[in-house]
Design an enzyme around this catalytic site. Structure first.
Site, PDB file in Angstrom:
ATOM      1  N   GLU A  72       0.965  -1.304   0.015  1.00  0.00           N
ATOM      2  CA  GLU A  72       0.010   0.102   0.192  1.00  0.00           C
ATOM      3  C   GLU A  72       0.924   1.280  -0.051  1.00  0.00           C
ATOM      4  OE1 GLU A  72      -2.674  -0.627   3.233  1.00  0.00           O
ATOM      5  OE2 GLU A  72      -3.949  -2.223   2.026  1.00  0.00           O
ATOM      6  N   GLU A 114      -1.803 -10.001  -6.145  1.00  0.00           N
ATOM      7  CA  GLU A 114      -2.102 -10.678  -7.764  1.00  0.00           C
ATOM      8  C   GLU A 114      -1.019 -10.082  -8.790  1.00  0.00           C
ATOM      9  OE1 GLU A 114      -4.389  -9.899  -5.710  1.00  0.00           O
ATOM     10  OE2 GLU A 114      -6.029 -11.095  -5.758  1.00  0.00           O
ATOM     11  N   CYS A 158      -7.462  -6.400 -10.795  1.00  0.00           N
ATOM     12  CA  CYS A 158      -6.572  -7.617 -11.079  1.00  0.00           C
ATOM     13  C   CYS A 158      -7.187  -8.519 -12.098  1.00  0.00           C
ATOM     14  CB  CYS A 158      -6.273  -8.480  -9.809  1.00  0.00           C
ATOM     15  SG  CYS A 158      -5.290  -7.507  -8.484  1.00  0.00           S
TER      16      CYS A 158
HETATM   17  N1  THU Z   1      -6.245  -6.482  -2.297  1.00  0.00           N
HETATM   18  C1  THU Z   1      -5.359  -7.527  -2.831  1.00  0.00           C
HETATM   19  O1  THU Z   1      -4.144  -7.373  -2.806  1.00  0.00           O
HETATM   20  N2  THU Z   1      -5.911  -8.557  -3.841  1.00  0.00           N
HETATM   21  C2  THU Z   1      -7.121  -8.646  -3.984  1.00  0.00           C
HETATM   22  O2  THU Z   1      -7.651  -9.232  -4.882  1.00  0.00           O
HETATM   23  C3  THU Z   1      -8.127  -7.425  -3.290  1.00  0.00           C
HETATM   24  C4  THU Z   1      -7.557  -6.325  -2.545  1.00  0.00           C
HETATM   25  C5  THU Z   1      -5.466  -5.408  -1.359  1.00  0.00           C
HETATM   26  C6  THU Z   1      -5.523  -4.212  -1.810  1.00  0.00           C
HETATM   27  C7  THU Z   1      -5.638  -3.335  -0.469  1.00  0.00           C
HETATM   28  O3  THU Z   1      -3.997  -3.241  -0.013  1.00  0.00           O
HETATM   29  C8  THU Z   1      -6.197  -4.179   0.510  1.00  0.00           C
HETATM   30  O4  THU Z   1      -6.136  -5.541  -0.164  1.00  0.00           O
HETATM   31  C9  THU Z   1      -7.541  -3.748   0.817  1.00  0.00           C
HETATM   32  O5  THU Z   1      -8.269  -3.596  -0.172  1.00  0.00           O
END
Ligand code: THU
Length: 145
Positions: free
Chosen positions: A46, A57, A96
């Site tokens: 993040e 992903e 994604c």
């Molecule tokens: N996130 C992912 O890494 N993959 C997903 O398929 C859904 C969401 C992450 C984005 C963000 O850092 C956190 O999960 C909350 O949305």
């Protein structure tokens, strides 16, 4: 579940520990299995400006693509709040799905999992690329590049 997919889930579970999530505290790990048997992993990373954040992903795919991989079989995903006892099943976000779509055939598998924080697999669901993004847009279908 087949042994190779169980190993993929383990890799996703392990890399989830490396997630950088000071804003959501929602940690995701992804492990991508290539047609040649190699595995690439990713976690979500993040950013304080929010927009530049990247999902697990896509990190896994970027890692694979930059290593020359072009054929993919499956991706395993482990999601859940950082300190949860149980990691509930989560599915890939829309961005994604489109990102993965660029590199995957219709039968590419998305392995979603429910796990304990100790890494025990409680439940799983496998969907294909076509199921999670039907009628997907592929520029490659329109022109040869
Ligand atoms: N996130 C992912 O890494 N993959 C997903 O398929 C859904 C969401 C992450 C984005 C963000 O850092 C956190 O999960 C909350 O949305």
């Amino acid at each position: 579940m087949e042994e190779k997919y169980l190993n993929l889930v383990k890799s996703a579970y392990e890399i989830r520990k490396m997630a950088y999530t000071p804003y959501s505290s929602f940690n995701v790990g992804a492990a991508l299995l290539c047609d040649n048997g190699k595995t690439y992993v990713g976690c979500n990373i993040e950013n304080g400006a929010y927009g530049p954040s990247i999902c697990a992903e896509r990190v896994a795919f970027v890692e694979a693509i930059k290593n020359g991989e072009r054929g993919f079989e499956a991706i395993a995903i482990v999601t859940g709040p950082k300190d949860a006892d149980i990691y509930e099943m989560g599915s890939p976000c829309g961005v994604c799905r489109q990102f993965m779509s660029e590199f995957c055939d219709d039968d590419f598998k998305i392995i979603m999992t429910k796990m304990t924080k100790e890494g025990e697999l409680l439940d799983s669901k496998i969907l294909t690329m076509n199921e999670i993004l039907p009628s997907r847009f592929k520029l490659k279908d329109f022109k040869s590049i």
